[in-house]
Design a protein around this motif. Sequence first.
Motif, short mmCIF file in Angstrom:
data_model
loop_
_atom_site.label_atom_id
_atom_site.label_comp_id
_atom_site.label_asym_id
_atom_site.label_seq_id
_atom_site.Cartn_x
_atom_site.Cartn_y
_atom_site.Cartn_z
N ALA A 13 19.26 38.30 14.16
CA ALA A 13 18.67 38.51 12.83
C ALA A 13 17.77 37.34 12.45
CB ALA A 13 19.78 38.68 11.79
N SER A 24 12.21 41.93 5.79
CA SER A 24 11.95 43.37 5.85
C SER A 24 11.47 43.79 7.24
CB SER A 24 10.91 43.77 4.79
OG SER A 24 11.40 43.53 3.49
N ALA A 27 14.30 43.60 9.68
CA ALA A 27 15.18 44.75 9.52
C ALA A 27 14.60 45.98 10.21
CB ALA A 27 15.41 45.02 8.03
N GLU A 28 13.30 46.17 10.06
CA GLU A 28 12.64 47.31 10.70
C GLU A 28 12.72 47.20 12.22
OE1 GLU A 28 8.18 49.35 10.92
OE2 GLU A 28 8.62 47.80 9.43
N VAL A 32 18.16 47.80 11.10
CA VAL A 32 19.24 47.56 10.14
C VAL A 32 18.63 47.42 8.76
CG1 VAL A 32 20.70 46.46 11.89
CG2 VAL A 32 19.15 45.05 10.51
N SER A 33 19.46 47.17 7.77
CA SER A 33 18.97 47.03 6.40
C SER A 33 18.51 45.61 6.11
CB SER A 33 20.07 47.42 5.41
OG SER A 33 21.14 46.48 5.47
N HIS A 34 17.68 45.48 5.07
CA HIS A 34 17.24 44.16 4.61
C HIS A 34 18.44 43.30 4.24
CE1 HIS A 34 15.72 41.13 1.80
NE2 HIS A 34 14.51 41.34 2.30
N SER A 35 19.42 43.90 3.59
CA SER A 35 20.59 43.13 3.17
C SER A 35 21.40 42.63 4.36
CB SER A 35 21.47 43.97 2.24
OG SER A 35 21.94 45.13 2.91
N ILE A 37 20.13 41.72 7.30
CA ILE A 37 19.42 40.55 7.80
C ILE A 37 19.73 39.34 6.91
CG2 ILE A 37 17.15 39.52 8.21
CD1 ILE A 37 17.83 41.59 10.27
#
Length: 299
Positions: A13, A24, A27-28, A32-35, A37
Amino acid sequence: MPRQLPPLNALRAFEAAGRHESFSRAAEELGVSHSAISKHVRGLEDRLGAQLFRDAARGVVLSPQGRAYLDVLTPAFDAIAEATEEFSDRPAGTVTVNSETVFAYKWLVQKLKGFHQAHPGITVELDATETLIDIQRYEADIAIRFFRQTTPDGNAVLVSDAPIAPYAAPSIAAQIGDAPETLFDFPMLRDRGGDPWGLWFTSLGRADLAARMPHTRRMRAILAVETVIAEQGVLLSSLDNIELDVEAGRLVRVFNHAVQHGAYYMLFGEGVLRRKPVRLFRDWLLLETKKFRSAAAVS
């Protein structure tokens, strides 16, 4: 003694977020999600007792400690990926390519079928834009850019230094005589800065025509090519951008004389050539474009 390593997911991450300087985009990339990371990075910071990122007007930037850590981690991940890829006879992965618009639309996108047939496990994500992206911030693995007077700094290789010559649709070409001044009877288009028509006439030994030629119209390269195909003028172009139109008979060369005027280069992000899919794309493109490089450049 066992290695004292942070959790692998936290390292992945941080490394992705550090390359992009964006949670962002990391995450892409990792799906996974931004949160997620953010949670991994904060946990890693707590474990290390160091601030790896600093808040910025637009997202985050690496701190000096974060930059130093990233400079160690990225080559390590690249080396692991490279070693793993060597076990596969059919390498897989994604290569992101940013290209000048006319080269992408008129040549590269038409040729990619051959690369996909040779390497079905590799996906090429092609983006066409006139804007020079920041290759060192991993906005793309490879950028194909045109340089008119300078040569690029850093990790780059020549793709094409094909010279420019006048081209027209067959119906227009049939009306152009042997004398170069007959070009003045048609709209004279150019897709490059500077004075390519003046350079062409002067190198032909006709500086007098360069001095009295009519106004030339500058257009975006892709638009200039399509305008000439539509029988609305003559264009100075290098063959790399219009090879397929010439082969299809949509354009013909109206004078043999040509003059060198800039070159396309392939630029690489730091460390991306450690990845086998990137190297395979580079080698394929250089083989496909060998005919567009001068003998001196090829040797």
